[in-house]
Enzyme design. Structure first.
Site, PDB file in Angstrom:
ATOM      1  N   GLY A  11     141.929  61.832  69.639  1.00 45.50           N
ATOM      2  CA  GLY A  11     141.169  60.591  69.520  1.00 45.50           C
ATOM      3  C   GLY A  11     141.615  59.787  68.309  1.00 45.50           C
ATOM      4  N   ALA A  22     151.613  55.526  54.664  1.00 43.14           N
ATOM      5  CA  ALA A  22     151.849  56.341  53.480  1.00 43.14           C
ATOM      6  C   ALA A  22     152.974  57.347  53.713  1.00 43.14           C
ATOM      7  CB  ALA A  22     150.563  57.060  53.083  1.00 43.14           C
ATOM      8  N   VAL A  23     152.994  57.962  54.892  1.00 41.25           N
ATOM      9  CA  VAL A  23     154.051  58.925  55.210  1.00 41.25           C
ATOM     10  C   VAL A  23     155.409  58.242  55.188  1.00 41.25           C
ATOM     11  CG1 VAL A  23     155.024  60.372  57.045  1.00 41.25           C
ATOM     12  CG2 VAL A  23     152.575  60.466  56.552  1.00 41.25           C
ATOM     13  N   ARG A  72     146.569  62.531  75.388  1.00 32.87           N
ATOM     14  CA  ARG A  72     146.340  63.958  75.603  1.00 32.87           C
ATOM     15  C   ARG A  72     147.564  64.527  76.313  1.00 32.87           C
ATOM     16  NH1 ARG A  72     141.854  64.513  72.345  1.00 32.87           N
ATOM     17  NH2 ARG A  72     140.315  62.908  72.854  1.00 32.87           N
ATOM     18  N   ASP A 103     141.024  68.531  65.537  1.00 35.54           N
ATOM     19  CA  ASP A 103     141.121  69.952  65.828  1.00 35.54           C
ATOM     20  C   ASP A 103     142.220  70.272  66.844  1.00 35.54           C
ATOM     21  OD1 ASP A 103     139.860  72.204  67.930  1.00 35.54           O
ATOM     22  OD2 ASP A 103     139.722  72.772  65.822  1.00 35.54           O
ATOM     23  N   THR A 125     140.023  62.053  62.149  1.00 37.52           N
ATOM     24  CA  THR A 125     139.005  62.095  63.201  1.00 37.52           C
ATOM     25  C   THR A 125     137.699  61.555  62.645  1.00 37.52           C
ATOM     26  OG1 THR A 125     137.619  63.557  64.557  1.00 37.52           O
ATOM     27  CG2 THR A 125     138.600  64.523  62.605  1.00 37.52           C
ATOM     28  N   ASP A 127     134.896  62.552  63.551  1.00 34.47           N
ATOM     29  CA  ASP A 127     133.877  63.596  63.666  1.00 34.47           C
ATOM     30  C   ASP A 127     133.598  64.335  62.355  1.00 34.47           C
ATOM     31  OD1 ASP A 127     133.942  62.908  66.329  1.00 34.47           O
ATOM     32  OD2 ASP A 127     135.260  64.564  66.896  1.00 34.47           O
ATOM     33  N   ASP A 129     134.892  67.052  61.325  1.00 28.15           N
ATOM     34  CA  ASP A 129     134.657  68.453  61.690  1.00 28.15           C
ATOM     35  C   ASP A 129     135.841  69.367  61.398  1.00 28.15           C
ATOM     36  OD1 ASP A 129     136.378  67.415  63.574  1.00 28.15           O
ATOM     37  OD2 ASP A 129     135.355  68.298  65.306  1.00 28.15           O
ATOM     38  N   ARG A 154     117.034  48.553  64.788  1.00 32.88           N
ATOM     39  CA  ARG A 154     115.725  48.618  64.135  1.00 32.88           C
ATOM     40  C   ARG A 154     115.016  47.262  64.186  1.00 32.88           C
ATOM     41  NH1 ARG A 154     113.184  52.105  60.856  1.00 32.88           N
ATOM     42  NH2 ARG A 154     115.007  53.420  60.488  1.00 32.88           N
ATOM     43  N   GLY A 170     130.638  62.558  67.709  1.00 31.30           N
ATOM     44  CA  GLY A 170     130.827  63.644  66.763  1.00 31.30           C
ATOM     45  C   GLY A 170     131.252  64.927  67.448  1.00 31.30           C
ATOM     46  N   ARG A 171     131.417  64.862  68.765  1.00 33.37           N
ATOM     47  CA  ARG A 171     131.788  66.039  69.543  1.00 33.37           C
ATOM     48  C   ARG A 171     130.767  67.140  69.305  1.00 33.37           C
ATOM     49  NH1 ARG A 171     136.767  69.568  70.101  1.00 33.37           N
ATOM     50  NH2 ARG A 171     136.701  69.707  67.835  1.00 33.37           N
ATOM     51  N   GLN A 251     132.331  53.234  67.929  1.00 37.97           N
ATOM     52  CA  GLN A 251     132.372  53.968  66.662  1.00 37.97           C
ATOM     53  C   GLN A 251     133.791  54.288  66.210  1.00 37.97           C
ATOM     54  OE1 GLN A 251     128.941  57.147  66.868  1.00 37.97           O
ATOM     55  NE2 GLN A 251     129.381  56.410  68.928  1.00 37.97           N
TER      56      GLN A 251
END
Length: 319
Positions: A11, A22-23, A72, A103, A125, A127, A129, A154, A170-171, A251
């Site tokens: 993703g 930067a790389v 993918r 991941d 990512t 997420d 995570d 709101r 957020g998986r 998001q």
């Protein structure tokens, strides 16, 4: 090492372009050639690889998404696919690879490492995570996107005196839900890393209603389940008018925040330094504002954890 490659996989996340930049520029600064791989591991297998120059990464630090694209690739999960990818890298004379992603991307980098090809993982990512780093590239931008959306919701929740359930991405991780919920004063935050008591949530909503509270915000991480089902259950239990918003892929987009641009620049440059120092099979990260690196096998073996003190605080402040 005189020639390295860089790819983005999985993703997309805001700040990936800053990391690519930067790389490329760090490598060229050290008189190392850089080749960009388009479409992640799928492009690697197909040999969709081109040399990058300083101008290749001009005016991209502020752009969301990834100029190298992403995809993918089921074939890369096989040993045959992995060997095809390495053959392409060798064909182009590439001696090391920087993989920017989450991941799944890390697991691909792990496989290349097992086959003896020097690889460095950079955490990209929304997420947040990835073990071994306090923050991943894109998390801060996505967090601010969610906060902005909840602020707007709101306003209408107040106007119509409704309960709103907001499902965030957020998986299997609850970081986006926790941080945005705390930042926006959500009455309830539901994340996969912590058990929740549905009856307690209903009681809290009713207590608020009894003291004259006109609206409520409930943030649900997608790893817990469907926001629509959660909202339906709440409306049935409370008889309060309830609406559900699934924020979805909004998001992932947008110009990266200053934090993500700086983080991506630091991590991308660090990945090049590690390759030139002879390091391989490691992941870069940031912990307590210091750049660190970990063995990729060690990083992937750790479970994702949430800040339990922060989660406790969110409950204490939502009484």
């Amino acid at each position: 090492m005189k020639r390295i490659g860089v790819l983005t996989s999985g993703g997309d996340s805001p700040g990936m372009n800053a990391a690519i930049r930067a790389v490329v520029r760090k490598a060229i600064y050290h008189e190392v050639e850089v080749y960009g791989v388009s479409y992640g591991y799928a492009g690697l297998i197909e040999g969709d690889i081109k040399k990058m120059e300083l101008g290749s990464v001009g005016d991209i630090i502020h752009r969301g998404g990834t100029i190298l694209y992403t995809a993918r690739c089921e074939e890369f999960k096989t040993e045959e696919g992995q060997k095809k990818a390495i053959a392409q890298l060798e064909k182009f004379g590439i001696e090391g690879l920087v993989v920017i992603g989450g991941d799944g991307s890390y697991r691909g980098a792990q496989k290349l490492t097992e086959h003896g090809f020097p690889t460095i993982g950079v955490p990209g990512t929304i997420d947040n995570d990835i073990p071994g780093t306090d923050f991943t590239i894109g998390f801060d931008t996505a967090l601010n996107t969610v906060i902005d959306a909840i602020d707007k919701i709101r306003d209408t929740a107040t106007s119509h005196e409704r309960t709103y359930v907001i499902e965030v991405m957020g998986r299997h991780a609850g970081d986006l839900a926790l941080w945005s919920g705390l930042a926006d004063g959500a009455e309830t935050i539901v994340i996969p890393e912590a058990d929740y008591d549905f009856d307690a949530i209903i009681s809290r909503l009713k207590r608020g209603q009894d003291r004259g509270k006109k609206h409520s915000i409930i943030v649900v991480a997608e790893g817990v389940g469907s926001g629509f089902e959660f909202g339906r259950s709440i409306q049935e239990a409370t008889k309060m008018e309830t609406r559900v918003t699934v924020l979805g892929h909004i998001q992932r987009g947008g110009s990266p925040t200053g934090f993500d641009r700086v983080l991506a620049s630091r991590l991308g440059a660090k990945a090049v330094d590690l390759l030139l120092d002879g390091k391989a099979g490691v992941t870069v990260g940031i912990q307590r504002n210091e750049l660190v690196y970990h063995d990729i096998n060690e990083a992937l073996s750790r479970p994702h954890t949430i800040d339990q003190e922060m989660y406790k605080l969110s409950q204490e402040l939502s009484i």
